[in-house]
Scaffold this motif. Structure first.
Motif, PDB file in Angstrom:
ATOM      1  N   ALA A 163       1.053  -0.847  -0.057  1.00  0.00           N
ATOM      2  CA  ALA A 163      -0.090  -0.160   0.217  1.00  0.00           C
ATOM      3  C   ALA A 163       0.546   1.365   0.132  1.00  0.00           C
ATOM      4  N   CYS A 207       2.294   3.326  -4.065  1.00  0.00           N
ATOM      5  CA  CYS A 207       2.480   4.408  -4.514  1.00  0.00           C
ATOM      6  C   CYS A 207       3.639   5.289  -4.471  1.00  0.00           C
ATOM      7  N   TYR A 208       4.749   5.651  -3.141  1.00  0.00           N
ATOM      8  CA  TYR A 208       5.293   5.953  -3.128  1.00  0.00           C
ATOM      9  C   TYR A 208       6.594   5.603  -4.347  1.00  0.00           C
ATOM     10  N   ALA A 245      -5.829   2.878   2.794  1.00  0.00           N
ATOM     11  CA  ALA A 245      -5.988   4.115   2.023  1.00  0.00           C
ATOM     12  C   ALA A 245      -5.486   5.336   2.837  1.00  0.00           C
ATOM     13  N   ARG A 289      -2.781   4.838   4.062  1.00  0.00           N
ATOM     14  CA  ARG A 289      -0.851   4.339   4.057  1.00  0.00           C
ATOM     15  C   ARG A 289      -1.563   5.055   2.626  1.00  0.00           C
ATOM     16  N   PHE A 290      -1.866   5.028   1.163  1.00  0.00           N
ATOM     17  CA  PHE A 290      -1.822   5.506   0.100  1.00  0.00           C
ATOM     18  C   PHE A 290      -1.091   6.514   0.141  1.00  0.00           C
ATOM     19  N   LEU A 326       1.514   8.983  -1.422  1.00  0.00           N
ATOM     20  CA  LEU A 326       1.528  10.210  -1.846  1.00  0.00           C
ATOM     21  C   LEU A 326       2.693  11.613  -2.001  1.00  0.00           C
TER      22      LEU A 326
END
Length: 448
Positions: free
Chosen positions: A69, A73-74, A119, A121-122, A126
């Motif tokens: 998660a 994204c990162y 969510a 952690r996303f 970001l």
């Protein structure tokens, strides 16, 4: 004073380098940004047992939250963020990113289940995807070239210090007031630090680029076409598989296998990591500089030795009965992961050449921050759940899952050896080499 409006920016109006107290304030605030970025990133590691119990999660789900998660994204956003910083205002990017990850960290304290926690952690990922490129861009524009190395070192030291604060103070707050309070508090303080850094940076307006500059994809393809650079990316992938599962589950292992409280695990692991991380980062930087000056062909020899020792000691730590010995045997890994940082980015910069350091850093961050962090904790969680089920709920099932760490350390040693050979057959350009940079315009250099 120059504005951040792109329409008013020319090389001659670029903000001047900071000195004295202004420079110290900027570096201090960026150091705090680095600290809180790391705190918000690793808090779920030390709070994992409490989160798992209240939200009824499995180790596999914890591995997904702390790994996939965040990492997906990162890592995927790091290149676009780097590009945005190079062609826009890094101060505004840093402010927006800091506020985003801080708010999402605080919202994580309101999670009611796996979906809402993932969510959040996303959202943290970001925001944090822009932390390193925006901070590095601000340093490049506001700190003079003769002091830029120490400035980057100060910023990077925030990683081990943030780990220490996150594990130590975060664990204590979590045990005293609950894991939700720890996440909310970290989010609030992070937002304040981000605002302070944006104020301290002053104007960092966009820099006009020549129409002939290489495109985003051209720069990426050019770097990936270099065999030595590809070898360094493999090294970065192996490091991600070693470091992320270690940080994600080591404190939990101390709690389960040796009966540590959350506070005890946080202090023991966090303090050790903070001190050894700071020492390792500074020692790695000095050793890398010395290796470059000496012209050694085997540039990555020192980290090879560090990872070999780390792998052996970590494997032993998972099965010793004495708690203190266990913590002591984990310390070489803490040192090795920090020691490798200057070598990983420094070698990538040398292979890439002048003018492509930022892109090289972003690609290295993707390699180390995507595959290993996404899959490593998940693999550990799956192996741990499987071992516990096979042994009728054995408390030390996590030890078998964490064998991923020494295996990845061994893979890092092999990858470093291959990268050394590739770099030796294709000597890299140093950032100090004479001659004009091929991908940096003269106006960019004048603007800092």
């Amino acid at each position: 004073m120059p504005s951040d409006d792109p329409s008013t920016v020319t090389p001659s109006t670029a903000a001047p380098f900071l000195r004295g107290r202004r420079a110290a304030l900027l570096l201090g605030s960026l150091f705090l940004v680095s600290v809180f970025a790391q705190v918000d990133r690793i808090l779920p590691f030390i709070l994992a047992e409490a989160i798992k119990a209240e939200l009824a999660l499995s180790d596999t789900q914890i591995g997904l939250v702390t790994g996939l998660a965040f990492a997906a994204c990162y890592a995927l956003l790091s290149l676009p963020m780097a590009r945005l910083c190079d062609h826009g205002s890094p101060r505004l990017v840093l402010l927006a990113c800091t506020l985003t990850w801080s708010v999402m960290t605080a919202l994580g304290g309101l999670a009611t289940g796996f979906a809402s926690l993932a969510a959040s952690r996303f959202g943290v990922a970001l925001g944090e995807a822009g932390a390193v490129p925006s901070s590095h861009s601000i340093i490049a524009r506001r700190i003079g070239p003769t002091r830029r190395g120490i400035a980057l070192g100060i910023f990077s030291t925030g990683i081990p210090i943030g780990t220490m604060v996150g594990f130590g103070l975060g664990g204590a707050i979590g045990e005293q007031y609950g894991w939700r309070a720890a996440l909310v508090a970290a989010g609030l303080f992070g937002a304040v630090v981000g605002i302070l850094a944006a104020i301290a940076a002053g104007p960092t307006p966009p820099i006009r680029r020549a129409a002939s500059d290489a495109s985003f994809w051209q720069e990426s393809r050019a770097l990936l076409a270099i065999p030595a650079f590809r070898a360094l990316l493999v090294v970065a992938v192996c490091i991600g598989f070693a470091a992320t599962p270690f940080y994600a589950f080591a404190a939990t292992f101390l709690i389960r296998a040796h009966g540590f409280s959350t506070t005890q695990a946080g202090v023991a692991f966090g303090l050790s990591q903070g001190l050894l991380g700071a020492i390792g980062t500074l020692a790695g930087g000095r050793r890398f500089d010395a290796s470059v000056r000496a012209g050694r062909a085997a540039l990555l020899r020192a980290p090879m030795i560090a990872f070999a020792v780390a792998g052996l000691c970590t494997a032993a730590a998972l099965f010793v009965a004495d708690a203190r010995l266990c913590v002591a045997l984990m310390m070489p890994a803490m040192f090795a992961f920090a020691f490798m940082l200057p070598f990983a980015f420094g070698a990538a910069h040398r292979v890439a050449g002048v003018g492509r350091e930022g892109m090289a850093s972003s690609l290295a961050m993707i390699a180390s921050g995507l595959v290993g962090p996404a899959l490593g904790p998940l693999i550990v969680g799956v192996l741990s759940d499987g071992a516990a089920a096979a042994a009728a709920g054995a408390r030390n099932g996590l030890a078998f899952g964490l064998l991923v760490v020494p295996a990845a350390c061994a893979a890092t040693v092999i990858a470093c050896r291959i990268a050394n050979r590739r770099m030796a057959t294709a000597p890299p350009r140093s950032i100090l080499d004479d001659g004009p940079p091929d991908l940096v315009t003269a106006s960019t250099l004048r603007a800092g």
